[in-house]
Enzyme design. Structure first.
Site, mmCIF file in Angstrom:
data_model
loop_
_atom_site.group_PDB
_atom_site.id
_atom_site.type_symbol
_atom_site.label_atom_id
_atom_site.label_comp_id
_atom_site.label_asym_id
_atom_site.label_seq_id
_atom_site.Cartn_x
_atom_site.Cartn_y
_atom_site.Cartn_z
ATOM 1 N N SER A 1 2.761 -2.069 10.265
ATOM 2 C CA SER A 1 4.262 -2.031 10.259
ATOM 3 C C SER A 1 5.042 -3.726 10.289
ATOM 4 C CB SER A 1 5.318 -1.774 11.500
ATOM 5 O OG SER A 1 4.527 -0.864 12.102
ATOM 6 N N HIS B 1 -9.880 1.585 4.343
ATOM 7 C CA HIS B 1 -8.476 1.644 4.748
ATOM 8 C C HIS B 1 -8.657 2.446 6.240
ATOM 9 C CE1 HIS B 1 -4.478 2.712 5.984
ATOM 10 N NE2 HIS B 1 -3.881 0.891 5.635
ATOM 11 N N GLU C 1 -6.965 4.693 7.304
ATOM 12 C CA GLU C 1 -6.593 6.575 7.238
ATOM 13 C C GLU C 1 -7.884 7.383 5.930
ATOM 14 O OE1 GLU C 1 -3.223 5.717 5.244
ATOM 15 O OE2 GLU C 1 -2.435 5.388 7.595
ATOM 16 N N LYS D 1 0.550 4.119 -0.175
ATOM 17 C CA LYS D 1 -0.602 5.233 0.328
ATOM 18 C C LYS D 1 -0.509 6.523 -0.672
ATOM 19 C CE LYS D 1 -0.035 3.073 4.775
ATOM 20 N NZ LYS D 1 0.050 3.490 6.340
ATOM 21 N N GLY E 1 1.913 2.070 10.760
ATOM 22 C CA GLY E 1 3.074 2.949 10.634
ATOM 23 C C GLY E 1 3.717 3.387 11.884
ATOM 24 N N GLY F 1 4.973 1.034 4.432
ATOM 25 C CA GLY F 1 6.439 1.868 4.364
ATOM 26 C C GLY F 1 7.473 0.852 3.919
ATOM 27 N N ASN G 1 0.714 -1.258 0.493
ATOM 28 C CA ASN G 1 -0.042 0.046 -0.263
ATOM 29 C C ASN G 1 0.986 1.082 -0.281
ATOM 30 O OD1 ASN G 1 -2.085 2.190 0.003
ATOM 31 N ND2 ASN G 1 -2.075 0.980 2.605
ATOM 32 N N GLU H 1 -6.505 -4.644 10.183
ATOM 33 C CA GLU H 1 -5.164 -3.997 10.391
ATOM 34 C C GLU H 1 -4.850 -3.115 11.971
ATOM 35 O OE1 GLU H 1 -2.627 -2.412 6.606
ATOM 36 O OE2 GLU H 1 -4.512 -1.503 6.912
HETATM 37 P P1 PGA Z 1 2.834 0.164 7.375
HETATM 38 O O1 PGA Z 1 1.122 0.348 6.919
HETATM 39 O O2 PGA Z 1 2.986 -0.743 7.119
HETATM 40 O O3 PGA Z 1 3.286 1.477 7.372
HETATM 41 O O4 PGA Z 1 2.622 -0.413 8.815
HETATM 42 C C1 PGA Z 1 0.208 -0.404 6.346
HETATM 43 C C2 PGA Z 1 -0.866 -0.065 5.575
HETATM 44 O O5 PGA Z 1 -1.511 1.048 6.211
HETATM 45 O O6 PGA Z 1 -1.600 -0.815 5.462
#
Ligand code: PGA
Length: 251
Positions: A212, A94, A96, A11, A172, A234, A9, A166
């Protein structure tokens, strides 16, 4: 046996040039699609150029869609528009988008129906906040999200969806749920699907863990029986790491 699925992802990262560099760096290096599904979910302006160069072992996904086909919805993109350029997956709900763009379960449910109507595989994200985890609300919250988000979908449709568990507190932040906690929660999701549909659907549906995920924890997570892959933010931005993360998912 469920085929593992690793989805990056991105983002709101990567310009066209950066995306092209990535795709050239991973092409021919990803494991065979028979063994693992590799997906990159990118922002809208780079989707077309990625689809054109995706290669045999990589599929491209979007990070959002609108639930109407067209209309006065400034700034939105629809399922037929994504289908026209051969996008294969779309992330729906998601955390976010739920938190920062006020996406409701009702809207997420309509988006799932629309993606499936256009044969785009949705990656539905569900997960609890730290407060919900600490107050013992995780299962109730996940059950509510699943009931609302999947409302009206048939067993055949749900089999094709990918669910990404998640925990919001792990996204993150560098804090990962332990493999045991992630597995237990994915198991709960599978049992909930069995109770909403049947055991066949629960056995078929693929459940990813996200939050993460990195090179140093993916192996342990992928060993868990209820974790069928990962949704990775990330750590998916670097081409070499992405190839290694996908390799780690091949059982
Ligand atoms: P992250 O993000 O691996 O950076 O924690 C995961 C996601 O938001 O799908």
């Amino acid at each position: 046996m469920r085929k593992p699925i690793i989805a990056g992802n991105w983002k709101m990262f990567k310009t066209r040039n950066e995306a092209l560099k990535f795709i050239y760096a991973v092409s021919d290096k990803l494991p065979d699609i028979e063994k693992v599904d590799s997906v990159i979910c990118a922002q809208f302006t780079v989707l077309r150029c990625l689809v054109k160069r995706q290669g045999e072992n990589l599929r491209i996904g979007a990070q959002n869609l609108h639930f109407e086909n067209e209309g006065a919805f400034t700034g939105e993109v629809s399922a037929p528009m994504l289908k026209e350029i051969n996008v294969s997956y779309v992330i729906v709900g998601h955390s976010e988008r739920r938190a920062m763009f006020n996406e409701t379960d009702e809207a997420i449910n309509k988006k799932l129906h629309k993606a499936l109507e256009y044969d785009i595989t949705p990656i539905l994200c569900v997960g609890e906040s730290l407060e919900q985890r600490e107050s013992g609300q995780t299962e109730a919250h996940l059950a509510e999200q699943l009931e609302k988000d999947l409302a009206g979908l048939t067993a055949e449709q749900v089999k094709d969806i990918v669910i990404a568990y998640e925990p919001i507190w792990a996204i993150g932040t560098g804090k990962t749920a332990t493999s045991e906690v992630a597995n237990e929660t994915c198991k709960f999701i599978r049992e909930k699907i069995a109770s909403m549909y049947d055991q066949d659907v629960a056995d078929a549906i693929r459940i990813q863990y996200g939050g993460s995920v990195k090179l140093n924890n993916i192996h342990e997570l992928m060993m868990m029986p209820h974790i069928d892959g990962a949704l990775i933010g990330g750590a998916s931005l670097d081409p070499e790491d992405f190839v290694k993360l996908v390799e780690a998912a091949v059982k």
